[in-house]
Design an enzyme around this catalytic site. Sequence first.
Site, mmCIF file in Angstrom:
data_model
loop_
_atom_site.group_PDB
_atom_site.id
_atom_site.type_symbol
_atom_site.label_atom_id
_atom_site.label_comp_id
_atom_site.label_asym_id
_atom_site.label_seq_id
_atom_site.Cartn_x
_atom_site.Cartn_y
_atom_site.Cartn_z
ATOM 1 N N CYS A 1 0.949 -1.215 0.073
ATOM 2 C CA CYS A 1 -0.120 0.039 -0.041
ATOM 3 C C CYS A 1 0.983 1.417 -0.132
ATOM 4 O O CYS A 1 1.377 1.605 -0.859
ATOM 5 C CB CYS A 1 -1.016 -0.006 1.390
ATOM 6 N N HIS B 1 -3.948 -5.188 0.471
ATOM 7 C CA HIS B 1 -3.595 -5.926 1.554
ATOM 8 C C HIS B 1 -3.411 -7.429 1.310
ATOM 9 O O HIS B 1 -4.477 -8.077 1.793
ATOM 10 C CB HIS B 1 -4.427 -5.341 2.577
ATOM 11 N N GLU C 1 -2.438 -9.070 3.843
ATOM 12 C CA GLU C 1 -2.594 -9.514 5.328
ATOM 13 C C GLU C 1 -3.897 -9.384 5.549
ATOM 14 O O GLU C 1 -4.474 -10.099 6.542
ATOM 15 C CB GLU C 1 -1.642 -8.743 6.035
HETATM 16 N N1 LIG Z 1 -3.168 1.643 3.524
HETATM 17 C C1 LIG Z 1 -2.381 2.325 2.947
HETATM 18 O O1 LIG Z 1 -1.214 2.449 3.036
HETATM 19 C C2 LIG Z 1 -2.962 3.769 2.531
HETATM 20 C C3 LIG Z 1 -2.000 4.378 1.347
HETATM 21 C C4 LIG Z 1 -2.156 6.098 1.225
HETATM 22 N N2 LIG Z 1 -2.238 6.623 2.628
HETATM 23 C C5 LIG Z 1 -3.383 6.136 0.241
HETATM 24 O O2 LIG Z 1 -4.468 6.537 0.880
HETATM 25 O O3 LIG Z 1 -3.534 5.646 -0.832
#
Ligand SMILES: NC(=O)CC[C@H](N)C(=O)O
Length: 429
Positions: free
Chosen positions: A317, A401, A403
């Site tokens: 992410c 994700h 996870e």
């Molecule tokens: N879950 C995250 O790592 C979010 C990544 C980043 N902050 C976004 O909103 O795209």
Amino acid sequence: MAATTTTTTTPLGFVLPTGLSPRRGGFRFSLVRCSASPLTSSTASGTVEKPWSSYNARLVLEDGSIWPAKSFGAPGTRVAELVFNTSLTGYQEILTDPSYAGQFVLMTNPQIGNTGVNLDDEESEQCFLAGLVIRSLSISTSNWRCTKTLADYLTERNLMGIYDLDTRAITRRLREEGSLNGVLSTEQTKTDDELLQMSRSWDIVGIDLISDVSCKSPYEWVDKTDPEWDFNTNTRDGKSYRVIAYDFGIKHNILRRLSSYGCQITVVPSTFPASEALKMNPDGILFSNGPGDPSAVPYAVETVKELLGKAPVYGICMGHQLLGQALGGKTYKMKFGHHGGNHPVRNNRTGQVEISAQNHNYAVDPASLPGGVEVTHVNLNDGSCAGLSFPAMNVMSLQYHPEASPGPHDSDNAFREFIELMKRSKQSS
Ligand SMILES: NC(=O)CC[C@H](N)C(=O)O
């Protein structure tokens, strides 16, 4: 609720704003109080019943809409960006996911709170999001793991929560207008205009939110996924790998999964120098998830650049977005992002589709990436980039994700791929 563009007093007695200019142009809505039901009714005796008198909170959005609600957490006034999450379960993991710092999360699932909260489902030590917005707070809490009600939990953690507002209407608005900033308040002394101005003079774009959520000093992580809950165990090779995990707002389940796959992990702060990380002689480096705008943290991109090619790296992410920039690409803000547990992603290498958990408002622009960087995964809802690889430097990353906490486990194999990457690199050195 019908939208109105009038600028006079409404039948509800609400005075619409004069001379307010939206932060972004083009809003179709003026300041207007939104409710699914009429707010007053006369009785036979002529007295006026006020069903909204139990409403003690307001969500005021930057488009001028006002949503009366009931508070079930801490009192106060907070400004944040409002996003909606389509997960059916997992509100406690969402509450403790540091990536939600600076955001209010609206759950589209209409009933929340029925499983309460427990000691095991935390994704971090704290609740970092700005507030929880739900349609209906379950009147009963029933689960064998439950130790507390959601309302008690929010109050203890000084977190705002509101319910009894039309979350479907708000979600439609977010889908049409894009993400909106808003103010959540239980303070009756503040006028709607004040709250509106507050929402319009704040912006999440360009702010470094990572430094508020990252750990302050390195620590070792040893916890694995509880064997009773683990799955996919037959793919483990029994070997141990030394991994440095950069904490940009890391979720515990990423650490648990890495540990279950045999990694010995040192978690380091977002500002940890690359040179120090390399002195620890890692087999691999993980760049974690994290909140906010990935283009607002150039120091983190620099660290990633310094580490590229020195050890296999895996970005999740925010970590993926930082890697995208370190490889020469750019990130952009999406209309309303992806937040939920049901996003189909195609793995371009295998052709297989994974149902994935997602939480991001930014994405890497594939057109900005240099030759040799491969888009390995694509979000099938909108075609956006969901994964990258740069084999020449042992780089792999996912926008979503693996996870999956909460969420489906289709993508768990990505941890095994990281292990393979470290294994191959070790064998060839
Ligand atoms: N879950 C995250 O790592 C979010 C990544 C980043 N902050 C976004 O909103 O795209």
